[in-house]
Design an enzyme around this catalytic site. Structure first.
Site, short mmCIF file in Angstrom:
data_model
loop_
_atom_site.label_atom_id
_atom_site.label_comp_id
_atom_site.label_asym_id
_atom_site.label_seq_id
_atom_site.Cartn_x
_atom_site.Cartn_y
_atom_site.Cartn_z
N HIS A 1 -4.18 3.46 -3.43
CA HIS A 1 -4.18 2.88 -2.16
C HIS A 1 -3.42 1.56 -1.89
O HIS A 1 -2.64 1.41 -1.00
CB HIS A 1 -5.40 2.64 -1.77
N HIS B 1 -28.64 -15.36 24.89
CA HIS B 1 -27.76 -15.17 25.91
C HIS B 1 -27.03 -16.59 26.27
O HIS B 1 -26.06 -16.49 27.28
CB HIS B 1 -28.19 -14.50 27.11
N GLU C 1 -17.97 -3.74 24.25
CA GLU C 1 -16.89 -4.89 24.39
C GLU C 1 -15.76 -4.86 23.45
O GLU C 1 -14.65 -5.28 23.88
CB GLU C 1 -17.71 -6.25 23.83
N HIS D 1 1.00 -1.27 0.03
CA HIS D 1 0.02 -0.13 0.03
C HIS D 1 0.83 1.17 0.05
O HIS D 1 1.37 1.72 1.08
CB HIS D 1 -0.97 0.09 1.22
#
Length: 646
Positions: A261, A462, A400, A29
Site C-alpha cells: 500500500h 453550543h 456538516e 503508494h
C-alpha cells in the site's frame, strides 16, 4: 497485437511509471495505482476532456478521492498530454515540483480537486455533480443542452469507511444525481491488513438503500470494465461500480498484500515485474511509442470536442442559452442591491446576513447554497428562489462535514459561488473541509451563526470559545466577525471581490447599528479606527458584539480624563496582511492596547498589552447575564483599560 494485449501494455506502462516514480522518491503508494491501471486505461476511452485546456467548462470531471494514488494521477495526466512532463514525473514528491505527494488543485494542471484526507473526494465529486446539474438548469433548454457531461470518482475502501462518504452519498441519492459515476476500488486491503479487520458491511446494500444504482465488475477484465461504464452512463440515478481488484496488480509476490500500500516496491522486484510482462527491466520511466500514441489521442479528441462545443454555442437555438452562460461566467456584482440599515436600529448580524445573502442571490446567477438543517436559525433561506435543482436553496440535512466538502466541489467546478451554513460551534464538524478550501483557494463562503456566549440558554455545548482562534490560525482563510449590520455588508463586498474562502461569524442576539463609522481606514483593510481621540493613551480593540461596549467604555473613560481610541477589526487575518504603517495608524504605537472579545482570543497578543477574553467554557443562562458574568461589561472594560495606563 489484439486490443486486449494493447490495453494490457498501456496498463503495464501506468503500473511501472507509478512504481518508478515512487521508487525514485523512495516514498509513496504503489498499490492503488497498480491495482487501478486496467480501469484507468478503459476509462480513458470514455472521458471527454481537453488536456490543452483543463478549464473547459463542459469537460468530464475525474476526482481521485484516494489522493495517495498520485502515481496513477500523474502518470495519466502526462500520458494524456497535460502540461506535465516526464521530468515533472521524475521529480515526484520533491520540493517545488509539480508532482506533490497528494494532488493539489491549482498546482498541477488537470487536477480537479485537492484530495488526500479520505472520503472528502467522494463529497467533492457529489458537489461537482450538483454544480453541473445547477448550471444545466440555468443554461440548458429542451432543445439546447450546453452542459451535459459526467462526473467520475475513483474511491477505495478507506474512502467508504469514512463517515463523510455516508453523508455525501445520501445527499447524492436523495437528489438523484444521474451525472455521477463512482468507481469503488474494492481491493479489500488497508494499511493494517484485510478490510475485515474493521469493516464487514455489505456495500451494495448500503448504496442501494441510499437510492443508488449498483453495478459490479472484475476490475481487470477490459470488456467488463467497458460494458459496465457504458451501462452506468445510461442510468437514471447515481451509480456505484464495485470494481473487484487486486492491490499492486503486477507486482509479483507483493500483489494483494497490505505491504504494497504505502512503501516503494524495491528495485529488484520492479525489475523482475517488468521482465515478467516483457518490459526492459533496465529502463526506468519508459513509455512505449505505441502506448503514448494511444493515450495522446486525448489531445486531438479533446480539442475537437471543445471546438464543436464552442461552435454549437453560436448556433440557433443555443444563442439564448449562451447568453445565460455568459452571465453565469461573468457575474456583475455592481447589480447587487445591498440592504441598508438605519443607525441605531437593532439587528442581529445573522438577520442582516440573511438579507445580504438574498440580495446577492437575486443578482448573481452562480450564488447559491444552504444550511445543515438550520436555515430558519441561520437565516439562510433564499426567499422565493425555489429549491435545488430548479432553484438556489440546498437542503444538506444534518451533515456538516459533507456539506462543506460538497460545497468545495461546487466551488472547484468553475463559475459558481456556493455558501454553506450552520452554528459556529458545529464548524468543528466541518474543519477538515474548511482546511482543504483554504489550501485550494476555493471561493466557498461559510456562514456560521450563534457566534459566542450570546447563544445563551443552550449553554457551553453550543457556545463557541476557541473557534475564532482556530480559523484565524488557518493560512489563506478569512474570518469576518462584523460589529453590526452595516459592517456586515462591507465585509461581504470585500469577500466577493477577493473570491477566496471566507467565513461570516454572526450573532444570534440583536446588535445596535452603530452611528459612529470610520475615523481612519476601512473595513477593506480588515480593521479600522472607528473612534479617534486626541491625546489618546489607550486603544480598545474589539470585534462583533463587543465593539459597542468598547465604544461606550471609551466614552466613560473620556469622562474620567482618559482618552481612548476604539478600533473595530472585523477580519483579523486581513488586518494582519496590511503594511506596518497602516496598522500603526489604526493602533497608535504610543498607546496601551486592550483587546476585547468573547472568545479565547490569544492571537490578539500580537497587538495587545492585555486581553479581556473567555478563559473557560461558557454557561447556560440569558445572554445578557452571561456577558456580565464573564466580564464583558462597560465597567469592566473601563477598569481593565485604566489598569493599563495608571
Amino acid at each position: 497485437m489484439d486490443n486486449n494485449q494493447m490495453m494490457k501494455k498501456m496498463a503495464d506502462t501506468i503500473r511501472f511509471l507509478a512504481a518508478d516514480m515512487i521508487q525514485e522518491a523512495n516514498s509513496g503508494h504503489p498499490g492503488a495505482p497498480m491495482g487501478l491501471a486496467d480501469i484507468a486505461v478503459v476509462l480513458s476511452k470514455h472521458l471527454r476532456h481537453n488536456p490543452k485546456n483543463p478549464k473547459w467548462l463542459n469537460r468530464d470531471r475525474l476526482v481521485f478521492s484516494g489522493g495517495h494514488a498520485t502515481g496513477l494521477i500523474y502518470s495519466l495526466l502526462h500520458l494524456w498530454g497535460y502540461d506535465l512532463s516526464l521530468e515533472d514525473i521524475r521529480q515526484f514528491r520533491q520540493l517545488g515540483s509539480k508532482t506533490p505527494g497528494h494532488p493539489e488543485y491549482g498546482h498541477t494542471p488537470g487536477v480537479e480537486i485537492t484530495t488526500g484526507p479520505l472520503g472528502q473526494g467522494v463529497a467533492n465529486a457529489v458537489g461537482m455533480a450538483v454544480a453541473s446539474r445547477y448550471c444545466a438548469n440555468l443554461v440548458n433548454s429542451e432543445t439546447a443542452k450546453i452542459i451535459d457531461h459526467t462526473v467520475y470518482c475513483l474511491c477505495g475502501d478507506g474512502d467508504l469507511m469514512e463517515g463523510i462518504s455516508y453523508e455525501a452519498c445520501a445527499v447524492a441519492g436523495r437528489l438523484q444525481l444521474d451525472n455521477l459515476i463512482m468507481i469503488y476500488d474494492s481491493n479489500r486491503i488497508t494499511i493494517e491488513g484485510d478490510t475485515s479487520l474493521a469493516w464487514t458491511e455489505d456495500v451494495r446494500l448500503r448504496f442501494e438503500a441510499q437510492d443508488w444504482k449498483v453495478l459490479e465488475m472484475d476490475g481487470h477484465n477490459y470488456e467488463q470494465i467497458d460494458e459496465t461504464i457504458e451501462l452506468a452512463k445510461r442510468a437514471d440515478r447515481p451509480v456505484l461500480i464495485i470494481a473487484h481488484t487486486q492491490i499492486a496488480k503486477g507486482a509479483l509476490e507483493m500483489t494483494g498484500t497490505h505491504e504494497s500500500h504505502g512503501a516503494p516496491l524495491g528495485d529488484d522486484l520492479i525489475a523482475r515485474a517488468k521482465k515478467a510482462v516483457g518490459f526492459d527491466p533496465q529502463k526506468r520511466f519508459y513509455i512505449p511509442e505505441d502506448v503514448l500514441i494511444r493515450f495522446r489521442c486525448a489531445v486531438e479528441e479533446g480539442e475537437l470536442a471543445e471546438k464543436e462545443w464552442n461552435h454549437l454555442l453560436k448556433q440557433a437555438p443555443y444563442i439564448e442559452q449562451n447568453e445565460a452562460l455568459e452571465r453565469l461566467l461573468d457575474p456583475d456584482f455592481n447589480t447587487i442591491e445591498w440592504p441598508e440599515f438605519e443607525p441605531g436600529s437593532e439587528v442581529a448580524t445573522r438577520d442582516s446576513n440573511g438579507k445580504i445573502l438574498n440580495a446577492i442571490a437575486r443578482a448573481v446567477p452562480g450564488f447559491f447554497g444552504g444550511s445543515a438543517d438550520l436555515a430558519p436559525s441561520n437565516k439562510t433561506e433564499l426567499k422565493g428562489m425555489r429549491d435545488f435543482p430548479l432553484g438556489k436553496n440546498m437542503h444538506f440535512g444534518i451533515r456538516e462535514h459533507a456539506m462543506a466538502a460538497i460545497c468545495n466541489g461546487i466551488a472547484a467546478y468553475g463559475p459558481l459561488l456556493p455558501f454553506s451554513a450552520t452554528f459556529f460551534v458545529f464548524s468543528d464538524y466541518m474543519k477538515p473541509a474548511v482546511r482543504i478550501a483554504a489550501l485550494s483557494g476555493l471561493p466557498h463562503f461559510f456562514v456560521w451563526t450563534h457566534d459566542s456566549i450570546g447563544v445563551g440558554e443552550d449553554g457551553p455545548t453550543h457556545q463557541p470559545v476557541e473557534h475564532l482562534s482556530q480559523f484565524r490560525a488557518l493560512p489563506d482563510f478569512y474570518t469576518f466577525r462584523p460589529a453590526d449590520a452595516t459592517e456586515n455588508v462591507a465585509c461581504w463586498k470585500i469577500a466577493l471581490k477577493m473570491r477566496k474562502p471566507a467565513a461570516f461569524v454572526c450573532s444570534r442576539q440583536k446588535l445596535k447599528t452603530l452611528k459612529e463609522r470610520v475615523d481612519y481606514g476601512s473595513v477593506e483593510h480588515g480593521g479600522y479606527l472607528i473612534k479617534r481621540r486626541e491625546g489618546a493613551t489607550v486603544t480598545l480593540i474589539a470585534t462583533g458584539s463587543e465593539v459597542m461596549p468598547a465604544l461606550q467604555a471609551g466614552c466613560h473613560l473620556e469622562e474620567q480624563g482618559i482618552m481612548a481610541n476604539v478600533v473595530s477589526v472585523p477580519c483579523f487575518e486581513l488586518f494582519c496582511e496590511q503594511e506596518r504603517a497602516y496598522i500603526d495608524a489604526v493602533i497608535d504605537p504610543k498607546t496601551k492596547v486592550l483587546a476585547i472579545e468573547a472568545a479565547s482570543g490569544l492571537e490578539w497578543y500580537r497587538f495587545a498589552d492585555d486581553l479581556l477574553c473567555m478563559e473557560s467554557f461558557g454557561a447556560s443562562g440569558k445572554a445578557g447575564d452571561l456577558f456580565k458574568h464573564f466580564g464583558f461589561t462597560i465597567d469592566n472594560i473601563v477598569k481593565r483599560a485604566k489598569a493599563l495606563v495608571e
